[in-house]
Design a protein around this motif. Structure first.
Motif, short mmCIF file in Angstrom:
data_model
loop_
_atom_site.label_atom_id
_atom_site.label_comp_id
_atom_site.label_asym_id
_atom_site.label_seq_id
_atom_site.Cartn_x
_atom_site.Cartn_y
_atom_site.Cartn_z
N UNK A 1 0.85 -1.19 0.00
CA UNK A 1 0.00 0.00 0.00
C UNK A 1 0.88 1.24 0.00
N UNK A 2 0.44 2.29 -0.68
CA UNK A 2 1.17 3.55 -0.67
C UNK A 2 0.80 4.41 0.53
N UNK A 3 -0.27 4.03 1.25
CA UNK A 3 -0.69 4.79 2.43
C UNK A 3 0.28 4.55 3.58
N UNK A 4 0.75 5.63 4.22
CA UNK A 4 1.58 5.52 5.42
C UNK A 4 1.11 6.54 6.44
N UNK A 5 1.48 6.31 7.70
CA UNK A 5 1.08 7.22 8.77
C UNK A 5 2.19 7.26 9.82
N UNK A 6 3.44 7.42 9.34
CA UNK A 6 4.61 7.32 10.20
C UNK A 6 4.73 8.50 11.16
N UNK A 7 5.26 8.22 12.32
CA UNK A 7 5.66 9.24 13.29
C UNK A 7 6.98 9.83 12.84
N UNK A 8 7.10 11.15 12.81
CA UNK A 8 8.36 11.79 12.47
C UNK A 8 9.35 11.59 13.61
N UNK A 9 10.56 11.17 13.28
CA UNK A 9 11.54 10.86 14.30
C UNK A 9 12.93 11.23 13.81
N UNK A 10 13.79 11.65 14.74
CA UNK A 10 15.19 11.95 14.39
C UNK A 10 16.06 10.72 14.50
N UNK A 11 15.48 9.60 14.93
CA UNK A 11 16.23 8.35 15.08
C UNK A 11 16.41 7.72 13.71
N UNK A 12 17.65 7.65 13.24
CA UNK A 12 17.92 7.12 11.91
C UNK A 12 18.07 5.61 11.88
N UNK A 13 18.06 4.96 13.04
CA UNK A 13 18.21 3.50 13.08
C UNK A 13 16.87 2.84 12.82
N UNK A 14 16.75 2.19 11.68
CA UNK A 14 15.50 1.59 11.30
C UNK A 14 15.33 0.22 11.95
N UNK A 15 14.19 0.01 12.61
CA UNK A 15 13.83 -1.29 13.15
C UNK A 15 12.84 -1.93 12.19
#
Length: 376
Positions: A214-228
């Protein structure tokens, strides 16, 4: 060509034709890892929840209510390595810069240095970055090759632009194509873009547990660059999504659906048998509502067409659904009348065309994906 008139005649015993229930969501207030939650949902329901638009996001938040703040959903991260154009998913050429991919984001740009003597300096290395960054982009057109996009956009907006006007965002199969894009960058990218960075079609693919995309996303903006690698809904942060270590334990949301896309390539008869072995049946599309639901399911198919439970009878001269009804509602493609009323050695069956969701007639010996539906 004359269409078959809708008739009330039933060819076999009919399963109840009552309206289908919409997808149901089930909040499970048990703390499990993402993998444990996935197994639970698949055993009890259909799968961990998928979210394809803001309405589903709101429905799921309502299902959770105030029961928990951080809740697993079915989105999981793969590695950076998938092209936007499905035809190029298997291409393995890469031209990463030093220490790349660095986990800085899910989308990939090509860096052509300072825009001077780009090819001679052997630039054109790739970097991962947040998909929301605004920059120029390169499209691919199946007839014309690589084409610079107009303006500057986020990766998702660039993808949409390229798909609407050309074929897709650029996929790069070898060093020759990499250098070809570098030339386009050097000649076409505005001078104020000093780094000459442009989006290409490579991205980290976040895939739902049921294999849908899906192209829909609802991510929280974060300065943490480490992707889990796994995804939570954070209710206290306006329902935003947050990546999390998959081993962490949280409550979760399952969904139950009557439609299941089987991404295996089978003949129509094999597909029917496969569905019935799962106590299901090939899907009947007898309303606009069901057509819309089938369209949503076919978006993640691996074949250009997907079998429906639609069959042609030469004896009676009509199309009918496997559950016994003749065709009243239809979505036949106006540009594809081939074989609709043919009676030859190959039995004809109905499929939905994934590029525009119209129905076509195919020989039942074609091997494509198919949709099963639970008995109602």
């Amino acid at each position: 060509m004359e269409r078959i008139t809708c008739m009330s005649l039933l060819l076999t015993a009919v399963v109840s034709s009552s309206a289908r229930a919409p997808r149901q969501y089930h909040f499970v207030n048990q703390k499990k890892s993402w993998t444990e939650a996935q197994s639970y949902c698949r055993e009890k329901y259909t799968d961990l929840v998928t979210i394809s638009d803001i309405q589903e996001q709101n429905d799921i938040e309502q299902a959770i209510k105030s029961s928990s703040d951080r809740v697993w959903i079915g989105l999981k991260n793969t590695r950076v390595g998938f092209w936007s154009d499905p035809a190029f998913y298997t291409e393995q050429y890469r031209n990463w810069g030093p220490s790349q991919p660095g986990g800085d984001g899910d989308c990939v740009y090509m860096n052509c240095g300072n825009g001077q003597n780009c090819v001679n300096n052997h630039k054109g290395q790739w970097h991962d970055v947040d998909c929301s960054k605004i920059m120029p982009f390169i499209c691919y057109n199946a007839s014309k090759g690589f084409i610079p996009g107009q303006g500057e956009k986020s990766w998702t907006e660039a993808q949409k632009y390229c798909r609407e006007r050309h074929t897709d965002l650029a996929s790069v199969r070898n060093q020759t194509e990499n250098e070809e894009i570098q030339k386009i960058i050097d000649q076409n990218i505005p001078s104020h873009n000093q780094d000459n960075q442009v989006w290409i079609g490579l991205h980290r693919l976040w895939v739902w547990s049921d294999n849908s995309t899906s192209t829909f996303t609802h991510w929280k903006h974060s300065s943490d660059n480490t992707r889990k690698n796994c995804t939570l809904i954070v209710i206290s942060d306006e329902g935003r999504w947050k990546d999390e270590e998959c081993s962490e334990k949280h409550p979760f949301v399952c969904y139950d659906d009557n439609l299941v896309l089987v991404r295996e390539k089978k003949t129509w008869t094999e597909a029917l048998r496969r569905c019935r072995n799962m106590d299901m049946d090939l899907v009947s599309v007898d309303s606009e509502q069901m057509q819309q639901r089938v369209m949503n399911v076919t978006s993640s198919a691996l074949s250009d067409h997907v079998w429906l439970g639609l069959r042609h009878s030469c004896t009676v001269g009509i199309w009918f659904w496997v559950k016994g009804q003749t065709v009243c509602y239809d979505q036949w493609a106006s540009d594809y009348d081939i074989g609709l009323d043919e009676c030859d050695q190959t039995v004809r069956s109905g499929a939905i065309r994934t590029r525009d969701n119209h129905w076509i007639s195919l020989p039942e010996t074609e091997e494509i994906n198919f949709i099963c539906t639970k008995y109602m």
